[in-house]
Design an enzyme around this catalytic site. Sequence first.
Site, PDB file in Angstrom:
ATOM      1  N   HIS A 140       0.833  -1.215   0.000  1.00  0.00           N
ATOM      2  CA  HIS A 140       0.000   0.000   0.000  1.00  0.00           C
ATOM      3  C   HIS A 140       0.865   1.260   0.000  1.00  0.00           C
ATOM      4  O   HIS A 140       1.943   1.250  -0.549  1.00  0.00           O
ATOM      5  CB  HIS A 140      -1.010  -0.067   1.151  1.00  0.00           C
ATOM      6  CG  HIS A 140      -1.711  -1.392   1.172  1.00  0.00           C
ATOM      7  ND1 HIS A 140      -2.757  -1.700   0.337  1.00  0.00           N
ATOM      8  CD2 HIS A 140      -1.457  -2.531   1.881  1.00  0.00           C
ATOM      9  CE1 HIS A 140      -3.144  -2.954   0.550  1.00  0.00           C
ATOM     10  NE2 HIS A 140      -2.368  -3.484   1.480  1.00  0.00           N
ATOM     11  N   GLU A 186       1.616 -11.824   5.290  1.00  0.00           N
ATOM     12  CA  GLU A 186       0.533 -11.203   6.067  1.00  0.00           C
ATOM     13  C   GLU A 186       0.948 -11.346   7.527  1.00  0.00           C
ATOM     14  O   GLU A 186       0.734 -12.381   8.161  1.00  0.00           O
ATOM     15  CB  GLU A 186      -0.799 -11.897   5.789  1.00  0.00           C
ATOM     16  CG  GLU A 186      -1.333 -11.697   4.379  1.00  0.00           C
ATOM     17  CD  GLU A 186      -1.970 -10.328   4.143  1.00  0.00           C
ATOM     18  OE1 GLU A 186      -1.905  -9.459   5.042  1.00  0.00           O
ATOM     19  OE2 GLU A 186      -2.536 -10.123   3.054  1.00  0.00           O
ATOM     20  N   HIS A 216       2.625  -7.058   4.445  1.00  0.00           N
ATOM     21  CA  HIS A 216       1.238  -6.605   4.633  1.00  0.00           C
ATOM     22  C   HIS A 216       0.758  -6.925   6.035  1.00  0.00           C
ATOM     23  O   HIS A 216       1.391  -7.692   6.776  1.00  0.00           O
ATOM     24  CB  HIS A 216       0.312  -7.305   3.621  1.00  0.00           C
ATOM     25  CG  HIS A 216       0.490  -6.815   2.230  1.00  0.00           C
ATOM     26  ND1 HIS A 216      -0.410  -5.978   1.617  1.00  0.00           N
ATOM     27  CD2 HIS A 216       1.497  -7.025   1.351  1.00  0.00           C
ATOM     28  CE1 HIS A 216       0.029  -5.691   0.392  1.00  0.00           C
ATOM     29  NE2 HIS A 216       1.182  -6.316   0.204  1.00  0.00           N
TER      30      HIS A 216
END
Length: 180
Positions: free
Chosen positions: A10, A134, A73
């Site tokens: 992001h 993640e 992430h």
Amino acid sequence: MYRIMINPGHGGNDPGACGNGLQEADVALNIGKLIEKYLKAVGYDTKLFQFDGLQTICDTANDWNADLFVSIHCNAGGGTGTETYYYQGSANGETLAAYVQNQIVKSLPVVNRGVKYANFFVLKYTDMPAVLVETAFIDNANDARLLRDRQDDFARAIARGISDFYAFPKPDVVDLPCRH
Ligand SMILES: [Zn+2]
């Protein structure tokens, strides 16, 4: 010298997931900077690149001829724990994912959700072994506390996982990236 591209997820106009006062893009960038620090300290060539455009991320990794690609992430959606993704069919990606996942679950009190495959854009369109970590669930209170207070431990674990990949290649893994 191996080239490791670190992609905090992001950024830019995309904060990613939010929860418990944290934003995914910020957490990922902090962890990414620490990973870069630890990899540089042991001699890896690194590129840290956060950008809110997936094709540009892949182009950057491919143009730089990265040997490995690691995207950082935070998860969201009501679960808890850590999972690491590789692109289906990539033996080296799977090996790297296993080493990274193992180091994280050994060094942090997280639920081990395992190694998984997915056709995420950054895994599919990068030319080198690639994983997407993640780290933990930003919308889970316990996980979020780790994402806030234990960023250094996540970074050290991920850096160790990358070092493990080169130190202990599995015998059945062929075509390891090689750069001298
Ligand atoms: Zn994300």
